[in-house]
Design a protein around this motif. Structure first.
Motif, PDB file in Angstrom:
ATOM      1  N   GLY A   1      -0.657   3.017   4.358  1.00  0.00           N
ATOM      2  CA  GLY A   1      -1.266   1.949   5.170  1.00  0.00           C
ATOM      3  C   GLY A   1      -1.318   0.628   4.425  1.00  0.00           C
ATOM      4  N   GLY A   2      -1.714   0.683   3.158  1.00  0.00           N
ATOM      5  CA  GLY A   2      -1.806  -0.537   2.342  1.00  0.00           C
ATOM      6  C   GLY A   2      -0.438  -1.157   2.116  1.00  0.00           C
ATOM      7  N   GLN A   3       0.548  -0.303   1.870  1.00  0.00           N
ATOM      8  CA  GLN A   3       1.919  -0.820   1.659  1.00  0.00           C
ATOM      9  C   GLN A   3       2.450  -1.477   2.924  1.00  0.00           C
ATOM     10  OE1 GLN A   3       3.734   2.859   0.266  1.00  0.00           O
ATOM     11  NE2 GLN A   3       4.036   1.974  -1.764  1.00  0.00           N
ATOM     12  N   ARG A   4       2.141  -0.860   4.077  1.00  0.00           N
ATOM     13  CA  ARG A   4       2.597  -1.449   5.355  1.00  0.00           C
ATOM     14  C   ARG A   4       1.979  -2.834   5.555  1.00  0.00           C
ATOM     15  NH1 ARG A   4       2.874   3.870   7.667  1.00  0.00           N
ATOM     16  NH2 ARG A   4       0.718   3.777   8.386  1.00  0.00           N
ATOM     17  N   LYS A   5       0.675  -2.950   5.215  1.00  0.00           N
ATOM     18  CA  LYS A   5       0.017  -4.269   5.322  1.00  0.00           C
ATOM     19  C   LYS A   5       0.733  -5.283   4.450  1.00  0.00           C
ATOM     20  CE  LYS A   5      -3.935  -3.513   7.662  1.00  0.00           C
ATOM     21  NZ  LYS A   5      -4.301  -4.143   8.898  1.00  0.00           N
ATOM     22  N   ARG A   6       1.044  -4.865   3.215  1.00  0.00           N
ATOM     23  CA  ARG A   6       1.697  -5.785   2.278  1.00  0.00           C
ATOM     24  C   ARG A   6       3.079  -6.206   2.792  1.00  0.00           C
ATOM     25  NH1 ARG A   6       0.260  -5.924  -3.188  1.00  0.00           N
ATOM     26  NH2 ARG A   6      -1.789  -5.033  -3.546  1.00  0.00           N
ATOM     27  N   VAL A   7       3.817  -5.238   3.310  1.00  0.00           N
ATOM     28  CA  VAL A   7       5.157  -5.572   3.837  1.00  0.00           C
ATOM     29  C   VAL A   7       5.013  -6.506   5.047  1.00  0.00           C
ATOM     30  CG1 VAL A   7       7.263  -4.646   4.898  1.00  0.00           C
ATOM     31  CG2 VAL A   7       6.231  -3.455   2.966  1.00  0.00           C
TER      32      VAL A   7
ATOM     33  N   LEU B   1      -8.332   0.602   5.791  1.00  0.00           N
ATOM     34  CA  LEU B   1      -7.895   0.821   4.405  1.00  0.00           C
ATOM     35  C   LEU B   1      -9.072   1.275   3.541  1.00  0.00           C
ATOM     36  CD1 LEU B   1      -5.658  -2.345   3.857  1.00  0.00           C
ATOM     37  CD2 LEU B   1      -4.927  -0.057   4.536  1.00  0.00           C
ATOM     38  N   ASP B   2      -8.767   2.016   2.481  1.00  0.00           N
ATOM     39  CA  ASP B   2      -9.829   2.437   1.562  1.00  0.00           C
ATOM     40  C   ASP B   2     -10.301   1.226   0.760  1.00  0.00           C
ATOM     41  OD1 ASP B   2      -8.500   2.458  -1.294  1.00  0.00           O
ATOM     42  OD2 ASP B   2      -7.017   3.222   0.121  1.00  0.00           O
ATOM     43  N   PRO B   3     -11.490   1.306   0.136  1.00  0.00           N
ATOM     44  CA  PRO B   3     -12.052   0.124  -0.541  1.00  0.00           C
ATOM     45  C   PRO B   3     -11.159  -0.457  -1.635  1.00  0.00           C
ATOM     46  CG  PRO B   3     -13.695   1.864  -0.354  1.00  0.00           C
ATOM     47  CD  PRO B   3     -12.411   2.447   0.110  1.00  0.00           C
ATOM     48  N   ILE B   4     -10.461   0.415  -2.371  1.00  0.00           N
ATOM     49  CA  ILE B   4      -9.624  -0.105  -3.473  1.00  0.00           C
ATOM     50  C   ILE B   4      -8.419  -0.869  -2.901  1.00  0.00           C
ATOM     51  CG2 ILE B   4      -8.169   0.563  -5.445  1.00  0.00           C
ATOM     52  CD1 ILE B   4     -10.166   2.979  -5.750  1.00  0.00           C
ATOM     53  N   THR B   5      -7.787  -0.278  -1.890  1.00  0.00           N
ATOM     54  CA  THR B   5      -6.642  -0.961  -1.267  1.00  0.00           C
ATOM     55  C   THR B   5      -7.106  -2.255  -0.599  1.00  0.00           C
ATOM     56  OG1 THR B   5      -5.781   1.243  -0.828  1.00  0.00           O
ATOM     57  CG2 THR B   5      -4.622  -0.568   0.201  1.00  0.00           C
ATOM     58  N   SER B   6      -8.311  -2.209   0.014  1.00  0.00           N
ATOM     59  CA  SER B   6      -8.853  -3.424   0.646  1.00  0.00           C
ATOM     60  C   SER B   6      -9.013  -4.534  -0.382  1.00  0.00           C
ATOM     61  CB  SER B   6     -10.225  -3.133   1.267  1.00  0.00           C
ATOM     62  OG  SER B   6     -10.088  -2.209   2.291  1.00  0.00           O
ATOM     63  N   THR B   7      -9.503  -4.174  -1.550  1.00  0.00           N
ATOM     64  CA  THR B   7      -9.691  -5.171  -2.618  1.00  0.00           C
ATOM     65  C   THR B   7      -8.335  -5.765  -3.027  1.00  0.00           C
ATOM     66  OG1 THR B   7     -11.507  -3.799  -3.385  1.00  0.00           O
ATOM     67  CG2 THR B   7     -10.769  -5.514  -4.884  1.00  0.00           C
ATOM     68  N   GLU B   8      -7.329  -4.902  -3.078  1.00  0.00           N
ATOM     69  CA  GLU B   8      -5.980  -5.388  -3.438  1.00  0.00           C
ATOM     70  C   GLU B   8      -5.447  -6.352  -2.382  1.00  0.00           C
ATOM     71  OE1 GLU B   8      -4.647  -1.281  -5.772  1.00  0.00           O
ATOM     72  OE2 GLU B   8      -3.672  -1.831  -3.889  1.00  0.00           O
TER      73      GLU B   8
ATOM     74  N   ILE C   1      -6.388 -18.366   8.517  1.00  0.00           N
ATOM     75  CA  ILE C   1      -7.541 -17.876   9.266  1.00  0.00           C
ATOM     76  C   ILE C   1      -7.520 -16.360   9.101  1.00  0.00           C
ATOM     77  CG2 ILE C   1      -8.509 -17.494  11.553  1.00  0.00           C
ATOM     78  CD1 ILE C   1      -7.936 -20.217  12.310  1.00  0.00           C
ATOM     79  N   ILE C   2      -8.634 -15.820   8.667  1.00  0.00           N
ATOM     80  CA  ILE C   2      -8.716 -14.376   8.450  1.00  0.00           C
ATOM     81  C   ILE C   2      -9.756 -13.820   9.420  1.00  0.00           C
ATOM     82  CG2 ILE C   2      -9.264 -12.553   6.774  1.00  0.00           C
ATOM     83  CD1 ILE C   2      -8.637 -15.449   4.931  1.00  0.00           C
ATOM     84  N   ILE C   3      -9.280 -12.976  10.306  1.00  0.00           N
ATOM     85  CA  ILE C   3     -10.156 -12.348  11.289  1.00  0.00           C
ATOM     86  C   ILE C   3     -10.629 -11.021  10.712  1.00  0.00           C
ATOM     87  CG2 ILE C   3     -10.182 -11.247  13.580  1.00  0.00           C
ATOM     88  CD1 ILE C   3      -9.843 -14.243  13.765  1.00  0.00           C
ATOM     89  N   THR C   4     -11.909 -10.809  10.643  1.00  0.00           N
ATOM     90  CA  THR C   4     -12.380  -9.547  10.076  1.00  0.00           C
ATOM     91  C   THR C   4     -13.826  -9.249  10.512  1.00  0.00           C
ATOM     92  OG1 THR C   4     -12.588  -8.295   8.009  1.00  0.00           O
ATOM     93  CG2 THR C   4     -13.240 -10.594   7.926  1.00  0.00           C
ATOM     94  N   HIS C   5     -14.211  -7.993  10.328  1.00  0.00           N
ATOM     95  CA  HIS C   5     -15.644  -7.706  10.425  1.00  0.00           C
ATOM     96  C   HIS C   5     -16.111  -7.069   9.113  1.00  0.00           C
ATOM     97  CE1 HIS C   5     -13.633  -4.176  12.445  1.00  0.00           C
ATOM     98  NE2 HIS C   5     -14.190  -3.630  11.395  1.00  0.00           N
ATOM     99  N   ASP C   6     -15.240  -7.205   8.100  1.00  0.00           N
ATOM    100  CA  ASP C   6     -15.514  -6.642   6.785  1.00  0.00           C
ATOM    101  C   ASP C   6     -16.063  -7.763   5.886  1.00  0.00           C
ATOM    102  OD1 ASP C   6     -15.384  -5.600   4.264  1.00  0.00           O
ATOM    103  OD2 ASP C   6     -13.219  -5.257   4.256  1.00  0.00           O
TER     104      ASP C   6
END
Lengths: 257, 266
Positions: A154-160, A182-189, A206-211
């Protein structure tokens, strides 16, 4: 603030939303939203699910039209653009989807080449490949060049997904829930990557989030969207100094839990 | 707001009829957009060729196998009836008329409606629900031209070619059976087969195959493009692509044959 500075800021606005309304049937999602985004800043739009955050960035990118109000992006009134002008504007905007939206029948390399082949026809094959490798290296995934999206985490897909938007060198980045699922570590990355994109590629975002962790680490400014209106804007500390129970409940939910 | 002005519970005719006419209107709009985009550059040649390969080459073995069996079985089943009247020499003509005038475009289209139509519906439906179509749109690519125009063109071009193969292989299947029973030569069989076929018959079959191909591509794309509600929507898009395509193919078959016969009668 001196008047001349205010006028200069108004001229430089990357995004200017004024009194924007949007409804789907009887569901009024945006009810007169106002927001200004200045060059080079990361603005986080915070809000609960279903409050119209994603609708907002789809209006900014011209994928949806506002029912009323003024939407100015990179100096152009989005509602008045022809299809051709809208396409030209979109070349200056990068949109990172919540689901990454990678083309699953194509490899990572083909995914990244796709917008280049269609929009930068003057580039040679070698230049295109170099551009792909450069952005993929920037997101730390050069080794995935020949892999399919289904083979990535999931994290790699976000990065790509972010790399694919960066390949056209956009001035404005729109991130839709970059850390969702994403898990907390991947979220931090991913949060660190958003900051890196801002400094390295000189983008406005613009970053849309609820995190809230994402909001705190990526946003220069935070805007809280409640009931279709921007209720509060400012730095993270300024916004959450507000004693409004709706804002506080947001903070409590994210950080107390 | 729009929702307040047009309450959902007020229909002009009835909910179903309004929905039916609304979908006809959307379909007309979709087809209109296809004809507008198809002549407008930039042209997605490589994607059109890729889709032709997907639609044509990847269906060829199935079409050839079906055609061979159809020709063979049709001949086997027609022989007893014809031999009662001592008319087995008419077998090649009968099979040729049946295959070239009716079965080749119709059976090819029905097979492709199942194989290609469902594939297009599922593929576009899946792209729609996973935001891949929107991703194309925001990267300044026209998804309609890339996904829809290329697929409709591919089915419109390849289904007549597949129907041509069906006709040839179907007749060959018939020849194998005739040769095994009557030891007829290849040349004699085909001379007899084409005795009752006129050039106009080919025209009608080609027109039919083109119309069927266009229908399969268009219906698959429409169903995929309007897919919603996740995986359920993808399944529904694939299923409805097949059902609607087949339904329209039968209607078109009747209409084209009726019109062709009327023209010939003039």
């Amino acid at each position: 603030m001196p008047l001349s500075n205010t006028i200069q800021q108004e001229k430089n606005r990357v995004i200017a939303l004024s009194n924007v309304y949007k409804a789907f049937d009887e569901n009024e999602v945006l009810r007169g939203a106002n927001l200004d985004v200045l060059p080079g800043e990361n603005v986080v739009v915070l809000g609960r699910s279903g409050t119209g955050k994603s609708v907002l960035i789809k209006i900014i990118s011209g994928m949806l039209l506002a029912d009323s109000g003024h939407v100015e992006v990179l100096g152009q009134d989005v509602s008045r653009l022809s299809q051709r002008e809208l396409q030209a504007l979109r070349l200056r905007i990068g949109f990172s989807f919540q689901s990454s939206a990678l083309y699953d029948s194509m490899t990572v390399q083909e995914n990244l080449l796709f917008p280049l082949v269609r929009n930068k026809r003057h580039l040679s094959r070698k230049e295109k490949n170099t551009a792909v490798e450069t952005v993929l290296d920037a997101v730390g995934l050069l080794q995935t060049l020949k892999q399919y999206p289904s083979e990535l985490s999931g994290g790699q897909r976000k990065r790509v997904g972010i790399a694919r938007t960066l390949i056209l060198q956009p001035e404005l980045m729109l991130y839709d829930e970059p850390t969702a699922g994403l898990d907390p570590i991947t979220s931090t990355e991913i949060n660190a990557l958003i900051r890196e994109v801002q400094s390295r590629f000189k983008t406005t975002s613009i970053i849309i989030t609820h995190d809230l962790a994402c909001a705190k680490s990526t946003g220069d400014r935070v805007a809280i969207l409640l009931d279709g209106l921007f209720h509060k804007e400012g730095t993270f500390a300024e916004v959450f100094a507000d004693k409004d129970p709706r804002i506080q409940s947001f903070y409590d939910y994210n950080f107390t839990q | 707001m729009a929702g307040a002005e047009f309450p959902k519970d007020k229909y002009i005719l009835s909910r179903r009829l309004d929905g039916f006419f609304a979908s006809l209107y959307r379909m007309a709009g979709f087809i209109g957009r296809f004809f507008k985009e198809v002549f407008r550059p930039p042209f997605e040649f490589s994607e059109i060729i890729r889709q032709c390969y997907e639609v044509g080459y990847k269906s060829l073995s199935l079409i050839c196998m079906t055609a061979f069996i159809t020709g063979l079985v049709f001949t086997k089943q027609s022989r007893p009836s014809l031999s009662e009247f001592g008319a087995t020499s008419w077998l090649p003509s009968l099979v040729a008329i049946a295959i070239l005038k009716a079965l080749a475009p119709l059976v090819t289209a029905l097979i492709c409606a199942g194989k290609v139509g469902s594939n297009i519906g599922a593929e576009l439906g899946s792209m729609k629900v996973t935001e891949q179509i929107e991703a194309m749109e925001v990267s300044a690519t026209n998804p309609f031209k890339f996904l829809v125009v290329s697929r409709i063109l591919a089915t419109t071009i390849m289904i007549p070619i597949l129907a041509f193969f069906f006709g040839g292989i179907g007749l060959f299947g018939s020849y194998v059976d005739v040769h095994l029973h009557e030891n007829t030569s290849f040349a004699l069989f085909f001379e007899a087969a084409f005795q009752k076929i006129q050039f106009a018959d080919f025209y009608v079959s080609i027109v039919k195959a083109i119309v069927f191909g266009f229908t399969i591509g268009t219906v698959g794309c429409i169903q995929g493009y309007k897919a919603t509600k996740g995986t359920m929507g993808v399944g529904r898009a694939a299923n409805s692509s097949v059902v609607i395509s087949m339904f329209l193919i039968f209607i078109e078959e009747v209409l084209i044959v009726t019109v062709a016969n009327a023209i010939r009668a003039i």
